[in-house]
Design an enzyme around this catalytic site. Structure first.
Site, PDB file in Angstrom:
ATOM      1  N   LYS A 280       0.871  -1.185   0.000  1.00 43.52           N
ATOM      2  CA  LYS A 280       0.000   0.000   0.000  1.00 43.52           C
ATOM      3  C   LYS A 280       0.908   1.235   0.000  1.00 43.52           C
ATOM      4  O   LYS A 280       0.924   2.025   0.956  1.00 43.52           O
ATOM      5  CB  LYS A 280      -0.925  -0.015   1.222  1.00 43.52           C
TER       6      LYS A 280
ATOM      7  N   ASP B 238      -5.096  -3.908  -1.861  1.00 45.93           N
ATOM      8  CA  ASP B 238      -6.558  -4.018  -1.926  1.00 45.93           C
ATOM      9  C   ASP B 238      -7.010  -4.328  -3.349  1.00 45.93           C
ATOM     10  O   ASP B 238      -7.908  -5.149  -3.563  1.00 45.93           O
ATOM     11  CB  ASP B 238      -7.243  -2.749  -1.382  1.00 45.93           C
TER      12      ASP B 238
ATOM     13  N   ASP C 202      -0.893 -12.748   4.603  1.00 43.76           N
ATOM     14  CA  ASP C 202      -1.780 -13.592   5.403  1.00 43.76           C
ATOM     15  C   ASP C 202      -3.152 -13.655   4.727  1.00 43.76           C
ATOM     16  O   ASP C 202      -3.734 -14.726   4.514  1.00 43.76           O
ATOM     17  CB  ASP C 202      -1.889 -12.955   6.809  1.00 43.76           C
TER      18      ASP C 202
END
Ligand code: NAD
Length: 366
Positions: A192, A225, A249
């Protein structure tokens, strides 16, 4: 060629699925030029019962000296009362830490015969073959400071620190680029960078590493995302995805579930010592079906196949095992968890036997 392996069956269905791996190892030892020096030991609840700790120092030493460690699973209700530090899971965490296993490899591979097990449409996932490379020992799960503090007036504040160094980013990046060279030659790095400084550094370091040593591999960057969304929209665009501990994860769980079945999912964790790795199925000890001959051994067998490929330099044998799994499934042979109408249900033991039979047909016996 003799490979030194430590097998840690563990708890619940662990010993059942490991027995099927053992059958394959024994067959390979007897019928090919490749030999295995095998040590079996306990981990988790079984180790607690035997040694009083979930990972004995002697076991750890054997693992350190091995070329690869293959594990079944740990845990179960029998050890629920045990102190947190002595729980079966603590043994696995200690093993990962002591071997400095910083790179988690989670493949998402769709077998044609199991295409209907996925919740996605067959056209989206047919032929899917993704490898998620997750950084495993850094990032927000380990960063300091961390804690929960009392702010007074009934308010509390929980905080964690997302932190990565150049060295940590470069070493996981290297694993991803090297893997890509043996596969589809594409790496997508997910972070990000738009909202996190650690993400900005991650992107800069991966770009630098690529320019220095891996210009032959195609590199793309994606916000994590968006990556989560693209995995559902068009998963086949990916080959290797490299990402940090937290995003990894989530993205690795998402990607592996595209394939639909827990009993089919292998994983690897690679260490700083060249070639060394821990190989284990993604699933746990499944206490609900332990001892009933219902466990699917294929995830653990495919984990062994990953060990052959990534630690033991035996890619041809790994290909044979993966091909044998394809054949068995194409012939409609299934354990209960992946059973479909018109197929034949096999026990754990019978699935292992079927696989050895296919291997024997595929490999010319020396
Ligand atoms: P689980 O993965 O053990 O089981 C979830 C469900 O999937 C169960 O219904 C189980 O029967 C089924 N399942 C799992 N593996 C299967 C296989 N090979 N074949 C057929 N069906 C299979 O997860 P859980 O029930 O949440 O956890 C059980 C225990 O395992 C807990 O003690 C947990 O801490 C431990 N655990 C260990 C690991 C590990 O060793 N790496 C990972 C996850 C959970």
């Amino acid at each position: 060629m003799t490979h030194k392996l430590v097998l840690l069956p563990g708890d619940g269905i662990g010993p059942e699925v490991m027995a099927e791996v053992r059958k394959i190892i024994d067959w390979l030892s007897q019928n090919t030029q490749t030999d295995f020096d095998i040590t079996e030991d306990d981990i988790g609840g079984a180790a607690y019962d035997r040694y009083g700790v979930p990972l004995d120092e002697g076991t750890l030493e054997k693992c350190r000296a091995a070329d690869a460690v293959i594990m079944g699973a740990v845990g179960g209700p029998k050890w629920d009362h045990v102190d947190y530090t002595l729980r079966p899971e603590a043994g696995l965490l200690k093993l990962r830490k002591e071997l400095d296993l910083f790179a988690n490899l989670r493949p998402a591979l769709v077998f044609d015969a199991l295409i209907d097990a996925s919740t996605l449409k067959p056209d989206i996932i047919r032929g899917l073959d993704i490898m998620i490379v997750r950084e495993l020992t850094g990032g927000v799960y380990f960063g300091e400071p961390r804690g929960i503090e009392d702010l007074g007036n009934g308010e509390r504040r929980g905080f964690n620190t997302q932190v990565y160094t150049t060295k940590e980013i470069r070493r996981i990046g290297r694993v991803a680029f090297e893997l890509a060279r043996k596969r589809g030659n594409k790496v997508c790095s997910a972070e990000k960078a738009n909202v996190m400084e650690s993400g900005k550094l991650w992107r800069e370091e991966i770009t630098k590493l690529h320019e220095e040593d891996y210009q032959d591999v195609m590199l793309t960057h994606m916000y994590a995302d968006n990556c989560a969304m693209q995995l559902l929209r068009n998963p086949r665009q990916f080959d290797v995805i490299v990402t940090d501990n937290l995003f990894g994860d989530i993205l690795s769980d998402e990607a592996s579930m595209l394939t639909g079945s827990l009993g089919m999912l292998p994983s690897a964790a690679l260490g700083a010592k060249k070639g060394q790795g821990l190989y284990e199925p993604v699933h746990g000890s499944a206490p609900d079906i332990a001892g009933q001959g219902k466990a699917n051994p294929l995830a653990t067998i495919l984990s062994f196949s990953m060990a052959l490929r990534y630690s033991l330099d035996e890619a041809a044998l790994a290909d044979h095992i993966e091909q044998a799994v394809q054949t068995v499934l194409n012939q409609g042979l299934r354990t209960a968890d992946i059973m479909e109408q018109g197929c034949i249900e096999l026990s754990t033991d019978a699935m292992g036997n079927a696989l050895v039979k296919k291997l024997a047909e595929a490999i010319s016996v020396v």
